[in-house]
Design a protein around this motif. Sequence first.
Motif, mmCIF file in Angstrom:
data_model
loop_
_atom_site.group_PDB
_atom_site.id
_atom_site.type_symbol
_atom_site.label_atom_id
_atom_site.label_comp_id
_atom_site.label_asym_id
_atom_site.label_seq_id
_atom_site.Cartn_x
_atom_site.Cartn_y
_atom_site.Cartn_z
ATOM 1 N N VAL A 153 2.939 -10.244 -0.308
ATOM 2 C CA VAL A 153 1.905 -9.593 -1.133
ATOM 3 C C VAL A 153 1.269 -10.611 -2.089
ATOM 4 N N LEU A 154 2.110 -11.465 -2.698
ATOM 5 C CA LEU A 154 1.576 -12.423 -3.680
ATOM 6 C C LEU A 154 1.100 -13.716 -3.016
ATOM 7 N N GLY A 155 1.389 -13.853 -1.744
ATOM 8 C CA GLY A 155 1.023 -15.082 -1.025
ATOM 9 C C GLY A 155 -0.468 -15.184 -0.736
ATOM 10 N N GLU A 156 -1.158 -14.095 -0.896
ATOM 11 C CA GLU A 156 -2.601 -14.078 -0.659
ATOM 12 C C GLU A 156 -3.257 -13.620 -1.953
ATOM 13 N N GLY A 180 -2.523 -10.055 -3.727
ATOM 14 C CA GLY A 180 -1.799 -10.230 -4.994
ATOM 15 C C GLY A 180 -2.558 -9.600 -6.152
ATOM 16 N N ARG A 181 -3.862 -9.851 -6.193
ATOM 17 C CA ARG A 181 -4.660 -9.287 -7.301
ATOM 18 C C ARG A 181 -4.715 -7.758 -7.199
ATOM 19 N N ARG A 182 -4.845 -7.279 -5.982
ATOM 20 C CA ARG A 182 -4.906 -5.825 -5.789
ATOM 21 C C ARG A 182 -3.602 -5.184 -6.289
ATOM 22 N N ALA A 183 -2.486 -5.830 -5.984
ATOM 23 C CA ALA A 183 -1.184 -5.273 -6.380
ATOM 24 C C ALA A 183 -0.987 -5.330 -7.889
ATOM 25 N N ASN A 224 -1.640 12.237 -17.473
ATOM 26 C CA ASN A 224 -1.220 12.220 -18.883
ATOM 27 C C ASN A 224 0.056 11.411 -19.083
ATOM 28 N N HIS A 225 0.958 11.465 -18.096
ATOM 29 C CA HIS A 225 2.237 10.748 -18.239
ATOM 30 C C HIS A 225 2.017 9.241 -18.162
ATOM 31 N N ASP A 226 1.345 8.792 -17.071
ATOM 32 C CA ASP A 226 1.351 7.342 -16.815
ATOM 33 C C ASP A 226 0.135 6.834 -16.050
ATOM 34 N N PHE A 227 -0.815 7.642 -15.796
ATOM 35 C CA PHE A 227 -1.903 7.505 -14.828
ATOM 36 C C PHE A 227 -1.657 6.627 -13.600
ATOM 37 N N GLY A 228 -0.495 6.861 -13.025
ATOM 38 C CA GLY A 228 -0.211 6.230 -11.738
ATOM 39 C C GLY A 228 1.085 5.439 -11.764
ATOM 40 N N THR A 229 1.782 5.495 -10.616
ATOM 41 C CA THR A 229 3.026 4.748 -10.450
ATOM 42 C C THR A 229 2.699 3.272 -10.251
ATOM 43 N N SER A 230 3.623 2.401 -10.634
ATOM 44 C CA SER A 230 3.410 0.943 -10.532
ATOM 45 C C SER A 230 2.736 0.552 -9.208
ATOM 46 N N ASN A 231 1.547 0.003 -9.336
ATOM 47 C CA ASN A 231 0.787 -0.373 -8.142
ATOM 48 C C ASN A 231 1.493 -1.501 -7.388
ATOM 49 N N PHE A 232 2.135 -2.374 -8.129
ATOM 50 C CA PHE A 232 2.844 -3.499 -7.520
ATOM 51 C C PHE A 232 3.986 -2.986 -6.627
ATOM 52 N N VAL A 233 4.805 -2.098 -7.187
ATOM 53 C CA VAL A 233 5.934 -1.555 -6.415
ATOM 54 C C VAL A 233 5.415 -0.821 -5.177
ATOM 55 N N GLN A 234 4.345 -0.056 -5.353
ATOM 56 C CA GLN A 234 3.799 0.688 -4.198
ATOM 57 C C GLN A 234 3.324 -0.268 -3.103
ATOM 58 N N THR A 235 2.684 -1.375 -3.513
ATOM 59 C CA THR A 235 2.162 -2.315 -2.509
ATOM 60 C C THR A 235 3.316 -2.973 -1.747
ATOM 61 N N VAL A 236 4.371 -3.315 -2.479
ATOM 62 C CA VAL A 236 5.533 -3.949 -1.837
ATOM 63 C C VAL A 236 6.192 -2.961 -0.861
ATOM 64 N N VAL A 237 6.374 -1.721 -1.306
ATOM 65 C CA VAL A 237 7.019 -0.732 -0.434
ATOM 66 C C VAL A 237 6.115 -0.405 0.754
ATOM 67 N N SER A 238 4.821 -0.376 0.528
ATOM 68 C CA SER A 238 3.890 -0.116 1.623
ATOM 69 C C SER A 238 4.042 -1.188 2.700
ATOM 70 N N LYS A 239 4.224 -2.423 2.253
ATOM 71 C CA LYS A 239 4.429 -3.527 3.206
ATOM 72 C C LYS A 239 5.732 -3.306 3.990
ATOM 73 N N LEU A 240 6.793 -2.936 3.277
ATOM 74 C CA LEU A 240 8.089 -2.715 3.939
ATOM 75 C C LEU A 240 8.010 -1.574 4.958
ATOM 76 N N VAL A 241 7.284 -0.514 4.585
ATOM 77 C CA VAL A 241 7.162 0.622 5.509
ATOM 78 C C VAL A 241 6.259 0.234 6.678
ATOM 79 N N GLY A 242 5.123 -0.353 6.363
ATOM 80 C CA GLY A 242 4.123 -0.697 7.388
ATOM 81 C C GLY A 242 4.660 -1.672 8.422
ATOM 82 N N ASP A 243 5.518 -2.604 7.998
ATOM 83 C CA ASP A 243 6.072 -3.610 8.930
ATOM 84 C C ASP A 243 7.297 -3.094 9.690
ATOM 85 N N GLY A 244 7.705 -1.854 9.417
ATOM 86 C CA GLY A 244 8.863 -1.288 10.119
ATOM 87 C C GLY A 244 10.197 -1.714 9.516
ATOM 88 N N VAL A 245 10.146 -2.503 8.428
ATOM 89 C CA VAL A 245 11.390 -2.986 7.808
ATOM 90 C C VAL A 245 12.175 -1.812 7.225
#
Length: 413
Positions: free
Chosen positions: A35-38, A42-45, A265-286
Amino acid sequence: MHSALAYPDLVSLAAGFVDLDSLPVMETKCAIDAVLGEAWSGRRALQYGTTAGDHELRTHLLRLLDRTEGGQGWRSADVLPRLVVTNGSSQVLYLTLEALLDPGDLVIVETPTYFVFLGMAQTRGANVVGVATDDGGMRIDVLERTLESIEARGDLGRLKLIYTISEHANPSGVTLAADRRSRLVETVRTWSQRRGGPIYILEDAAYRGLTFEGEESPSVWSHDAAGDTVILARSFSKTLSPGLKLGWGIWPGELAEAVRDLKGNHDFGTSNFVQTVVSKLVGDGVYERHIEALKPVYRRKRDVMLESLDRYFGGFEGVSWTRPRGGLFVWLTMPEGLDSSIDGPFYQRCLEEGVLYVPGELAMADEPGPAPRNHARLCFGVGDERQLIEGTRRLATALGACLDLVVAGKEVV
Ligand SMILES: Cc1ncc(COP(=O)(O)O)c(C=O)c1O
Protein backbone atom coordinates in the motif's frame (compact mmCIF):
# COMPACT_ATOMS: atom_id res chain seq x y z
CA MET A 1 -4.58 -7.31 35.64
CA HIS A 2 -4.52 -6.91 39.39
CA SER A 3 -4.69 -10.68 39.87
CA ALA A 4 -2.02 -11.31 37.25
CA LEU A 5 0.36 -9.01 39.14
CA ALA A 6 -0.47 -10.49 42.54
CA TYR A 7 -0.17 -14.10 41.27
CA PRO A 8 2.65 -14.21 38.67
CA ASP A 9 2.27 -17.92 37.90
CA LEU A 10 -1.38 -17.40 37.02
CA VAL A 11 -2.85 -19.24 34.02
CA SER A 12 -5.61 -17.13 32.48
CA LEU A 13 -8.46 -18.97 30.83
CA ALA A 14 -10.41 -15.74 31.21
CA ALA A 15 -9.26 -13.28 28.54
CA GLY A 16 -11.01 -13.78 25.21
CA PHE A 17 -7.80 -13.21 23.25
CA VAL A 18 -6.80 -14.95 20.04
CA ASP A 19 -3.81 -17.24 19.46
CA LEU A 20 -0.67 -15.11 19.53
CA ASP A 21 1.64 -17.19 17.33
CA SER A 22 -0.72 -17.35 14.36
CA LEU A 23 -1.33 -13.61 14.08
CA PRO A 24 -0.50 -12.63 10.47
CA VAL A 25 2.54 -10.42 11.08
CA MET A 26 4.38 -11.01 7.79
CA GLU A 27 1.22 -11.00 5.68
CA THR A 28 0.17 -7.65 7.19
CA LYS A 29 3.68 -6.23 6.70
CA CYS A 30 3.60 -7.23 3.01
CA ALA A 31 0.19 -5.60 2.57
CA ILE A 32 1.37 -2.40 4.27
CA ASP A 33 4.53 -2.35 2.12
CA ALA A 34 2.42 -2.77 -1.00
CA VAL A 35 0.00 0.00 0.00
CA LEU A 36 2.79 2.44 0.92
CA GLY A 37 5.08 1.27 -1.88
CA GLU A 38 3.18 3.33 -4.41
CA ALA A 39 2.72 7.05 -3.90
CA TRP A 40 -0.87 7.04 -5.17
CA SER A 41 -2.16 4.19 -3.02
CA GLY A 42 -0.10 5.39 -0.02
CA ARG A 43 -1.60 8.87 -0.19
CA ARG A 44 -5.09 7.48 -0.65
CA ALA A 45 -4.66 5.30 2.44
CA LEU A 46 -3.32 8.18 4.52
CA GLN A 47 -6.16 10.53 3.54
CA TYR A 48 -9.61 10.69 5.18
CA GLY A 49 -12.17 8.26 3.78
CA THR A 50 -15.96 8.22 3.77
CA THR A 51 -18.18 7.45 6.76
CA ALA A 52 -19.58 4.26 5.18
CA GLY A 53 -16.07 2.98 4.50
CA ASP A 54 -13.71 2.15 1.65
CA HIS A 55 -15.66 1.26 -1.48
CA GLU A 56 -13.18 -1.40 -2.61
CA LEU A 57 -13.24 -3.14 0.79
CA ARG A 58 -17.05 -3.05 0.93
CA THR A 59 -17.20 -4.59 -2.54
CA HIS A 60 -14.77 -7.36 -1.48
CA LEU A 61 -16.90 -8.03 1.60
CA LEU A 62 -20.03 -8.45 -0.47
CA ARG A 63 -18.20 -10.85 -2.78
CA LEU A 64 -17.07 -12.86 0.25
CA LEU A 65 -20.64 -12.91 1.56
CA ASP A 66 -21.92 -13.98 -1.83
CA ARG A 67 -19.39 -16.82 -1.97
CA THR A 68 -20.21 -18.10 1.50
CA GLU A 69 -23.98 -17.63 1.43
CA GLY A 70 -25.09 -16.59 -2.01
CA GLY A 71 -28.22 -17.97 -3.62
CA GLN A 72 -30.36 -16.92 -0.66
CA GLY A 73 -32.36 -14.32 -2.56
CA TRP A 74 -30.47 -11.13 -1.65
CA ARG A 75 -28.74 -8.93 -4.22
CA SER A 76 -25.34 -7.29 -3.72
CA ALA A 77 -26.51 -4.09 -5.39
CA ASP A 78 -29.27 -3.70 -2.77
CA VAL A 79 -26.96 -4.48 0.11
CA LEU A 80 -23.95 -2.29 -0.73
CA PRO A 81 -25.58 1.02 0.34
CA ARG A 82 -26.54 -0.58 3.67
CA LEU A 83 -23.07 -1.89 4.51
CA VAL A 84 -20.91 0.23 6.82
CA VAL A 85 -17.32 -0.54 7.88
CA THR A 86 -16.82 -0.03 11.60
CA ASN A 87 -14.24 0.02 14.39
CA GLY A 88 -14.73 -3.64 15.24
CA SER A 89 -18.11 -5.30 15.43
CA SER A 90 -18.44 -3.67 18.87
CA GLN A 91 -19.28 -0.48 17.03
CA VAL A 92 -22.01 -2.25 15.03
CA LEU A 93 -23.58 -3.36 18.32
CA TYR A 94 -23.32 0.06 19.94
CA LEU A 95 -24.52 2.06 16.91
CA THR A 96 -27.52 -0.26 16.60
CA LEU A 97 -28.48 0.30 20.23
CA GLU A 98 -27.93 4.04 19.92
CA ALA A 99 -30.05 4.28 16.76
CA LEU A 100 -32.92 2.19 18.11
CA LEU A 101 -33.38 2.59 21.82
CA ASP A 102 -35.00 5.09 24.11
CA PRO A 103 -34.39 4.64 27.85
CA GLY A 104 -36.75 2.00 29.24
CA ASP A 105 -37.01 0.06 25.94
CA LEU A 106 -36.73 -3.71 25.96
CA VAL A 107 -34.06 -5.90 24.40
CA ILE A 108 -34.20 -9.71 24.32
CA VAL A 109 -30.96 -11.70 24.54
CA GLU A 110 -30.13 -15.37 24.76
CA THR A 111 -28.92 -16.68 28.11
CA PRO A 112 -25.97 -16.64 28.54
CA THR A 113 -24.94 -13.76 26.30
CA TYR A 114 -21.95 -11.54 25.49
CA PHE A 115 -21.45 -9.57 28.69
CA VAL A 116 -20.10 -6.50 26.87
CA PHE A 117 -23.42 -6.27 24.99
CA LEU A 118 -25.25 -6.31 28.33
CA GLY A 119 -23.10 -3.37 29.44
CA MET A 120 -23.83 -1.45 26.23
CA ALA A 121 -27.59 -2.05 26.54
CA GLN A 122 -27.46 -0.88 30.14
CA THR A 123 -25.62 2.28 29.07
CA ARG A 124 -28.45 3.02 26.62
CA GLY A 125 -30.99 2.60 29.44
CA ALA A 126 -32.51 -0.66 28.13
CA ASN A 127 -34.19 -3.39 30.16
CA VAL A 128 -32.81 -6.74 29.07
CA VAL A 129 -34.80 -9.98 29.12
CA GLY A 130 -33.10 -13.37 28.74
CA VAL A 131 -34.32 -16.37 26.73
CA ALA A 132 -33.05 -19.85 27.57
CA THR A 133 -30.72 -21.70 25.20
CA ASP A 134 -29.86 -25.36 24.69
CA ASP A 135 -27.18 -26.93 22.54
CA GLY A 136 -28.96 -25.53 19.45
CA GLY A 137 -28.75 -21.95 20.72
CA MET A 138 -31.71 -19.69 21.47
CA ARG A 139 -34.88 -21.74 22.07
CA ILE A 140 -37.56 -20.39 19.75
CA ASP A 141 -40.37 -21.91 21.88
CA VAL A 142 -39.08 -20.01 24.93
CA LEU A 143 -38.71 -16.86 22.80
CA GLU A 144 -42.38 -17.16 21.81
CA ARG A 145 -43.44 -17.57 25.45
CA THR A 146 -41.29 -14.59 26.41
CA LEU A 147 -42.92 -12.46 23.69
CA GLU A 148 -46.36 -13.51 24.94
CA SER A 149 -45.50 -12.51 28.49
CA ILE A 150 -44.07 -9.17 27.35
CA GLU A 151 -47.31 -8.54 25.45
CA ALA A 152 -49.42 -9.62 28.45
CA ARG A 153 -47.72 -7.07 30.68
CA GLY A 154 -48.33 -4.33 28.08
CA ASP A 155 -44.66 -3.85 27.11
CA LEU A 156 -44.64 -5.11 23.51
CA GLY A 157 -44.50 -1.54 22.20
CA ARG A 158 -41.19 -1.10 24.01
CA LEU A 159 -39.53 -4.16 22.51
CA LYS A 160 -37.11 -3.10 19.77
CA LEU A 161 -34.43 -5.73 19.41
CA ILE A 162 -33.55 -9.42 19.75
CA TYR A 163 -29.82 -10.12 20.00
CA THR A 164 -28.32 -13.48 19.08
CA ILE A 165 -24.76 -14.71 18.56
CA SER A 166 -25.17 -17.17 15.72
CA GLU A 167 -21.81 -19.01 15.68
CA HIS A 168 -19.77 -20.45 18.57
CA ALA A 169 -21.25 -17.90 20.93
CA ASN A 170 -19.36 -15.98 23.54
CA PRO A 171 -19.55 -17.29 26.25
CA SER A 172 -21.28 -20.64 25.56
CA GLY A 173 -19.51 -21.87 22.40
CA VAL A 174 -22.97 -22.87 21.12
CA THR A 175 -24.16 -22.33 17.51
CA LEU A 176 -27.73 -21.48 16.52
CA ALA A 177 -29.19 -24.60 14.86
CA ALA A 178 -29.76 -24.36 11.10
CA ASP A 179 -33.51 -24.97 11.34
CA ARG A 180 -33.95 -22.27 13.99
CA ARG A 181 -32.54 -19.54 11.76
CA SER A 182 -35.48 -19.10 9.37
CA ARG A 183 -37.91 -19.81 12.23
CA LEU A 184 -36.37 -16.96 14.19
CA VAL A 185 -36.86 -14.54 11.31
CA GLU A 186 -40.45 -15.71 10.72
CA THR A 187 -41.33 -15.49 14.42
CA VAL A 188 -39.95 -11.99 14.73
CA ARG A 189 -41.76 -10.87 11.54
CA THR A 190 -45.05 -12.15 12.96
CA TRP A 191 -44.48 -10.33 16.22
CA SER A 192 -43.44 -7.11 14.46
CA GLN A 193 -46.86 -7.12 12.76
CA ARG A 194 -48.55 -7.80 16.08
CA ARG A 195 -46.57 -4.93 17.62
CA GLY A 196 -47.43 -2.57 14.76
CA GLY A 197 -43.77 -1.59 14.30
CA PRO A 198 -40.44 -3.24 13.64
CA ILE A 199 -38.70 -5.57 16.04
CA TYR A 200 -35.20 -6.17 14.68
CA ILE A 201 -32.88 -9.15 15.07
CA LEU A 202 -29.24 -8.26 15.68
CA GLU A 203 -27.17 -11.21 14.47
CA ASP A 204 -23.70 -11.02 15.99
CA ALA A 205 -21.56 -13.25 13.78
CA ALA A 206 -18.21 -12.27 15.31
CA TYR A 207 -16.99 -15.89 15.23
CA ARG A 208 -18.25 -16.70 11.73
CA GLY A 209 -15.42 -18.17 9.67
CA LEU A 210 -13.69 -19.63 12.71
CA THR A 211 -15.46 -22.98 12.31
CA PHE A 212 -13.06 -25.88 12.44
CA GLU A 213 -15.50 -28.78 12.37
CA GLY A 214 -18.36 -29.18 9.89
CA GLU A 215 -19.99 -26.62 7.62
CA GLU A 216 -21.45 -23.26 8.57
CA SER A 217 -25.19 -22.84 8.00
CA PRO A 218 -26.41 -19.82 6.08
CA SER A 219 -26.63 -16.85 8.44
CA VAL A 220 -29.84 -15.64 10.04
CA TRP A 221 -29.35 -12.52 7.94
CA SER A 222 -29.50 -14.54 4.72
CA HIS A 223 -33.04 -15.67 5.60
CA ASP A 224 -34.16 -12.06 5.53
CA ALA A 225 -34.23 -11.62 1.74
CA ALA A 226 -36.53 -8.58 2.12
CA GLY A 227 -33.73 -6.95 4.13
CA ASP A 228 -36.05 -5.38 6.68
CA THR A 229 -35.59 -7.46 9.84
CA VAL A 230 -32.01 -8.62 10.45
CA ILE A 231 -28.96 -6.51 11.26
CA LEU A 232 -25.70 -8.37 10.63
CA ALA A 233 -22.55 -7.68 12.69
CA ARG A 234 -19.28 -9.13 11.38
CA SER A 235 -15.68 -8.80 12.54
CA PHE A 236 -12.10 -9.32 11.37
CA SER A 237 -10.94 -9.61 14.98
CA LYS A 238 -11.03 -13.39 15.32
CA THR A 239 -10.30 -14.39 11.73
CA LEU A 240 -7.48 -11.89 11.12
CA SER A 241 -6.42 -9.65 14.01
CA PRO A 242 -8.16 -7.87 16.88
CA GLY A 243 -5.39 -5.26 16.81
CA LEU A 244 -6.65 -4.04 13.43
CA LYS A 245 -10.07 -3.48 15.08
CA LEU A 246 -12.10 -3.74 11.93
CA GLY A 247 -15.72 -4.83 11.64
CA TRP A 248 -18.71 -4.25 9.41
CA GLY A 249 -22.45 -4.15 9.64
CA ILE A 250 -25.43 -4.41 7.32
CA TRP A 251 -28.63 -2.69 8.45
CA PRO A 252 -32.16 -2.51 7.01
CA GLY A 253 -32.51 0.62 4.83
CA GLU A 254 -34.07 3.13 7.21
CA LEU A 255 -31.68 2.14 10.01
CA ALA A 256 -28.61 2.21 7.76
CA GLU A 257 -29.08 5.91 7.17
CA ALA A 258 -29.51 6.66 10.88
CA VAL A 259 -26.45 4.57 11.73
CA ARG A 260 -24.28 6.33 9.12
CA ASP A 261 -25.30 9.69 10.61
CA LEU A 262 -24.45 8.48 14.12
CA LYS A 263 -21.12 7.07 12.98
CA GLY A 264 -20.42 10.45 11.41
CA ASN A 265 -20.89 11.96 14.88
CA HIS A 266 -18.63 9.34 16.49
CA ASP A 267 -15.64 9.38 14.15
CA PHE A 268 -16.73 10.14 10.57
CA GLY A 269 -15.24 6.94 9.32
CA THR A 270 -13.07 4.01 10.34
CA SER A 271 -9.29 4.32 9.83
CA ASN A 272 -8.81 4.56 6.09
CA PHE A 273 -5.30 3.14 6.39
CA VAL A 274 -6.47 -0.02 8.18
CA GLN A 275 -9.29 -0.47 5.67
CA THR A 276 -6.89 -0.17 2.72
CA VAL A 277 -4.51 -2.72 4.22
CA VAL A 278 -7.32 -5.18 4.97
CA SER A 279 -8.81 -4.62 1.53
CA LYS A 280 -5.47 -5.67 0.06
CA LEU A 281 -5.37 -8.79 2.26
CA VAL A 282 -8.92 -9.74 1.26
CA GLY A 283 -8.51 -8.85 -2.42
CA ASP A 284 -5.29 -10.90 -2.78
CA GLY A 285 -6.90 -13.96 -1.17
CA VAL A 286 -4.50 -13.79 1.80
CA TYR A 287 -7.38 -13.40 4.25
CA GLU A 288 -9.16 -16.58 3.18
CA ARG A 289 -5.91 -18.57 3.13
CA HIS A 290 -5.15 -17.28 6.62
CA ILE A 291 -8.51 -18.51 7.91
CA GLU A 292 -7.78 -21.98 6.51
CA ALA A 293 -4.42 -21.97 8.31
CA LEU A 294 -6.08 -20.93 11.60
CA LYS A 295 -8.55 -23.80 11.69
CA PRO A 296 -6.15 -26.64 12.63
CA VAL A 297 -4.50 -24.39 15.25
CA TYR A 298 -7.77 -23.73 17.06
CA ARG A 299 -9.07 -27.26 16.53
CA ARG A 300 -5.99 -28.58 18.30
CA LYS A 301 -6.42 -26.12 21.18
CA ARG A 302 -10.09 -26.99 21.53
CA ASP A 303 -9.18 -30.69 21.60
CA VAL A 304 -6.54 -30.14 24.28
CA MET A 305 -9.03 -28.30 26.45
CA LEU A 306 -11.79 -30.89 25.98
CA GLU A 307 -9.38 -33.76 26.65
CA SER A 308 -8.22 -31.99 29.83
CA LEU A 309 -11.81 -31.43 30.94
CA ASP A 310 -12.61 -35.12 30.33
CA ARG A 311 -9.54 -36.09 32.31
CA TYR A 312 -9.80 -33.74 35.29
CA PHE A 313 -13.56 -33.13 35.57
CA GLY A 314 -14.84 -36.56 34.48
CA GLY A 315 -15.11 -37.71 38.10
CA PHE A 316 -17.32 -34.86 39.31
CA GLU A 317 -21.06 -35.35 39.48
CA GLY A 318 -23.20 -32.51 38.15
CA VAL A 319 -20.42 -31.01 36.04
CA SER A 320 -20.77 -30.63 32.26
CA TRP A 321 -19.35 -28.50 29.48
CA THR A 322 -20.07 -27.55 25.89
CA ARG A 323 -18.16 -28.99 22.91
CA PRO A 324 -17.84 -26.12 20.44
CA ARG A 325 -17.18 -26.71 16.73
CA GLY A 326 -15.41 -23.38 16.43
CA GLY A 327 -14.67 -20.10 18.17
CA LEU A 328 -12.74 -19.68 21.40
CA PHE A 329 -14.94 -20.71 24.31
CA VAL A 330 -16.12 -23.62 26.42
CA TRP A 331 -18.95 -23.09 28.92
CA LEU A 332 -18.54 -25.02 32.14
CA THR A 333 -21.56 -25.87 34.28
CA MET A 334 -20.86 -26.86 37.87
CA PRO A 335 -23.23 -28.25 40.51
CA GLU A 336 -26.11 -25.97 41.40
CA GLY A 337 -25.36 -24.05 44.55
CA LEU A 338 -21.70 -23.58 43.71
CA ASP A 339 -21.02 -19.86 43.60
CA SER A 340 -18.56 -18.98 40.80
CA SER A 341 -18.99 -15.19 41.16
CA ILE A 342 -15.97 -12.98 41.82
CA ASP A 343 -16.87 -12.70 45.50
CA GLY A 344 -17.55 -16.41 45.86
CA PRO A 345 -15.31 -19.12 47.34
CA PHE A 346 -14.58 -20.87 44.02
CA TYR A 347 -13.08 -17.79 42.38
CA GLN A 348 -10.91 -17.16 45.43
CA ARG A 349 -9.78 -20.77 45.51
CA CYS A 350 -8.96 -20.62 41.77
CA LEU A 351 -6.80 -17.57 42.40
CA GLU A 352 -4.92 -19.48 45.09
CA GLU A 353 -4.44 -22.41 42.67
CA GLY A 354 -3.36 -19.91 39.99
CA VAL A 355 -6.09 -19.96 37.37
CA LEU A 356 -8.59 -17.38 36.10
CA TYR A 357 -11.96 -17.78 34.38
CA VAL A 358 -14.88 -15.46 33.62
CA PRO A 359 -17.77 -15.96 36.09
CA GLY A 360 -20.89 -17.00 34.18
CA GLU A 361 -23.07 -14.68 36.23
CA LEU A 362 -21.72 -11.72 34.21
CA ALA A 363 -23.35 -13.13 31.06
CA MET A 364 -26.90 -13.26 32.46
CA ALA A 365 -29.71 -10.78 31.86
CA ASP A 366 -31.51 -9.32 34.89
CA GLU A 367 -34.80 -10.86 33.77
CA PRO A 368 -36.00 -13.48 34.45
CA GLY A 369 -33.90 -13.61 37.61
CA PRO A 370 -32.22 -14.71 39.71
CA ALA A 371 -29.08 -15.32 37.62
CA PRO A 372 -27.52 -18.74 38.18
CA ARG A 373 -24.01 -18.63 39.64
CA ASN A 374 -22.66 -22.06 38.81
CA HIS A 375 -21.08 -21.39 35.40
CA ALA A 376 -17.67 -20.36 34.09
CA ARG A 377 -16.44 -19.25 30.66
CA LEU A 378 -13.14 -20.83 29.65
CA CYS A 379 -11.15 -19.52 26.69
CA PHE A 380 -8.83 -21.84 24.75
CA GLY A 381 -7.75 -19.12 22.31
CA VAL A 382 -4.70 -17.59 23.90
CA GLY A 383 -3.09 -20.21 26.16
CA ASP A 384 -0.54 -22.68 24.85
CA GLU A 385 -1.14 -26.41 25.28
CA ARG A 386 0.72 -26.59 28.58
CA GLN A 387 -1.26 -23.68 29.99
CA LEU A 388 -4.58 -25.13 28.82
CA ILE A 389 -3.84 -28.46 30.51
CA GLU A 390 -2.43 -26.90 33.67
CA GLY A 391 -5.23 -24.30 33.87
CA THR A 392 -7.88 -27.03 33.61
CA ARG A 393 -6.11 -29.14 36.23
CA ARG A 394 -6.02 -26.19 38.62
CA LEU A 395 -9.72 -25.47 38.07
CA ALA A 396 -10.53 -29.09 38.94
CA THR A 397 -8.36 -28.92 42.06
CA ALA A 398 -10.21 -25.77 43.14
CA LEU A 399 -13.57 -27.37 42.45
CA GLY A 400 -12.61 -30.47 44.41
CA ALA A 401 -11.66 -28.27 47.35
CA CYS A 402 -14.93 -26.34 47.17
CA LEU A 403 -17.23 -29.32 46.86
CA ASP A 404 -17.67 -31.71 49.72
CA LEU A 405 -14.87 -34.03 48.72
CA VAL A 406 -16.09 -37.05 50.57
CA VAL A 407 -19.22 -36.70 48.38
CA ALA A 408 -20.92 -38.47 51.26
CA GLY A 409 -23.13 -35.48 52.06
CA LYS A 410 -22.72 -34.03 48.55
CA GLU A 411 -22.81 -30.63 50.15
CA VAL A 412 -21.77 -27.74 48.00
CA VAL A 413 -19.93 -24.76 49.41
C1 LIG B 1 -19.77 -12.06 20.65
C2 LIG B 1 -18.85 -10.92 20.38
N1 LIG B 1 -19.29 -9.88 19.68
C3 LIG B 1 -18.51 -8.84 19.40
C4 LIG B 1 -17.21 -8.78 19.85
C5 LIG B 1 -16.40 -7.56 19.55
O1 LIG B 1 -15.38 -7.80 18.70
P1 LIG B 1 -14.66 -6.68 17.85
O2 LIG B 1 -15.20 -5.34 18.26
O3 LIG B 1 -13.22 -6.82 18.14
O4 LIG B 1 -15.02 -6.97 16.43
C6 LIG B 1 -16.69 -9.84 20.59
C7 LIG B 1 -15.31 -9.79 21.11
O5 LIG B 1 -14.84 -10.59 21.82
C8 LIG B 1 -17.53 -10.94 20.87
O6 LIG B 1 -17.11 -11.98 21.60
